[in-house]
Design a protein around this motif. Sequence first.
Motif, mmCIF file in Angstrom:
data_model
loop_
_atom_site.group_PDB
_atom_site.id
_atom_site.type_symbol
_atom_site.label_atom_id
_atom_site.label_comp_id
_atom_site.label_asym_id
_atom_site.label_seq_id
_atom_site.Cartn_x
_atom_site.Cartn_y
_atom_site.Cartn_z
ATOM 1 N N VAL A 47 0.483 -0.922 -0.210
ATOM 2 C CA VAL A 47 -0.177 0.106 0.280
ATOM 3 C C VAL A 47 0.918 1.558 -0.023
ATOM 4 O O VAL A 47 1.895 1.508 0.548
ATOM 5 N N PHE A 48 1.163 2.331 -1.223
ATOM 6 C CA PHE A 48 1.631 3.330 -1.276
ATOM 7 C C PHE A 48 0.800 4.448 -0.699
ATOM 8 O O PHE A 48 1.516 5.405 -0.718
ATOM 9 N N GLN A 49 -0.405 3.949 -0.921
ATOM 10 C CA GLN A 49 -0.610 5.614 -0.014
ATOM 11 C C GLN A 49 -2.243 4.839 0.695
ATOM 12 O O GLN A 49 -3.210 4.466 -0.305
ATOM 13 N N GLY A 50 -2.582 5.349 2.066
ATOM 14 C CA GLY A 50 -3.675 4.688 2.377
ATOM 15 C C GLY A 50 -4.304 6.104 2.710
ATOM 16 O O GLY A 50 -4.687 6.996 1.542
ATOM 17 N N ASP A 70 -4.233 2.959 -2.582
ATOM 18 C CA ASP A 70 -3.673 2.613 -3.487
ATOM 19 C C ASP A 70 -2.637 1.651 -3.273
ATOM 20 O O ASP A 70 -1.971 1.190 -2.233
ATOM 21 N N VAL A 71 -2.327 0.580 -3.817
ATOM 22 C CA VAL A 71 -2.032 -0.585 -4.077
ATOM 23 C C VAL A 71 -1.026 -0.576 -5.561
ATOM 24 O O VAL A 71 -1.457 -1.109 -6.575
ATOM 25 N N GLU A 72 0.134 -0.300 -5.171
ATOM 26 C CA GLU A 72 1.511 -0.614 -5.750
ATOM 27 C C GLU A 72 0.972 -2.077 -6.437
ATOM 28 O O GLU A 72 1.082 -3.166 -5.699
ATOM 29 N N MET A 73 0.929 -2.067 -8.188
ATOM 30 C CA MET A 73 0.708 -3.532 -8.917
ATOM 31 C C MET A 73 1.225 -2.970 -10.148
ATOM 32 O O MET A 73 1.142 -2.164 -10.695
ATOM 33 N N ARG A 180 -3.560 -10.279 4.951
ATOM 34 C CA ARG A 180 -1.631 -10.929 5.986
ATOM 35 C C ARG A 180 -0.803 -9.527 6.073
ATOM 36 O O ARG A 180 -0.293 -9.894 4.429
ATOM 37 N N PRO A 181 -0.156 -10.062 6.554
ATOM 38 C CA PRO A 181 -0.413 -9.507 8.600
ATOM 39 C C PRO A 181 -1.954 -8.671 7.981
ATOM 40 O O PRO A 181 -2.069 -8.025 7.343
ATOM 41 N N ASN A 182 -3.466 -8.769 9.342
ATOM 42 C CA ASN A 182 -4.158 -8.339 9.718
ATOM 43 C C ASN A 182 -4.498 -6.883 10.606
ATOM 44 O O ASN A 182 -4.528 -7.138 11.245
ATOM 45 N N PRO A 183 -3.746 -6.256 10.052
ATOM 46 C CA PRO A 183 -3.892 -4.972 11.318
ATOM 47 C C PRO A 183 -5.607 -4.596 11.576
ATOM 48 O O PRO A 183 -5.843 -3.163 12.345
ATOM 49 N N GLU A 190 2.735 -0.632 4.171
ATOM 50 C CA GLU A 190 3.211 -1.862 4.327
ATOM 51 C C GLU A 190 2.401 -3.243 3.948
ATOM 52 O O GLU A 190 1.634 -2.739 1.954
ATOM 53 N N ARG A 191 3.121 -4.502 3.785
ATOM 54 C CA ARG A 191 2.735 -5.682 2.097
ATOM 55 C C ARG A 191 1.826 -5.908 2.725
ATOM 56 O O ARG A 191 1.453 -6.392 4.150
#
Length: 195
Positions: A47-50, A70-73, A180-183, A190-191
């Motif tokens: 996740v590069f922008q939460g 935003d998830v880098e893909m 996972r992990p699930n915060p 984080e990935r």
Amino acid sequence: MLSCLLLLTACHSATSSLEETETCVGYPDAQTSAYLLPYETGASYRVFQGNCAPPKAPWTHYAKARYAYDVEMPIGAKIVAARAGTVVFIREQFTDRQHAQEQGNALVVLHDDNTVALYGHLTQNGALAELGQRVEQGETIALSGNSGQSGNVPHLHFQVNACPDFDACESVPVTFRNARPNPGRLIQGERYTAE
């Protein structure tokens, strides 16, 4: 809905009178969340922008879009339906080298509770579902890309809005039960692996 989608992320990059950051609250319990991560089981992305980014460049997740991710893909990665629903909007004619505001490819899914999920910055001809098609949770619906105002970083812009009118309704807090992990909410930088 269409006026905001035409600009994709530009709708929420306008000047804001907010403080330096917003408070994001109201996240549902991740263990019982109605949503899955919008990518294939076993895939892992950062996740590069939460949520609740400061209202200044390069961040755009504030005001009505404060609960977007935003998830880098990489271009061409499979995107799955985070929740079942009906495809109500598709735009896919722009290339991954077209970065004007109105050139963001997108797919929108209307859920049974009248919320909508926006999957943005798709690659050209990257919609794999058809307009009006009912899609099931976890079904592959699109391919990621780099179209529109992506900052020239291939990624998926994902957000859920409270109603189909993107001008009238804001984004809502979302968690993912298979992260996972699930915060709870996803944390910027984080990935997360889809399990």
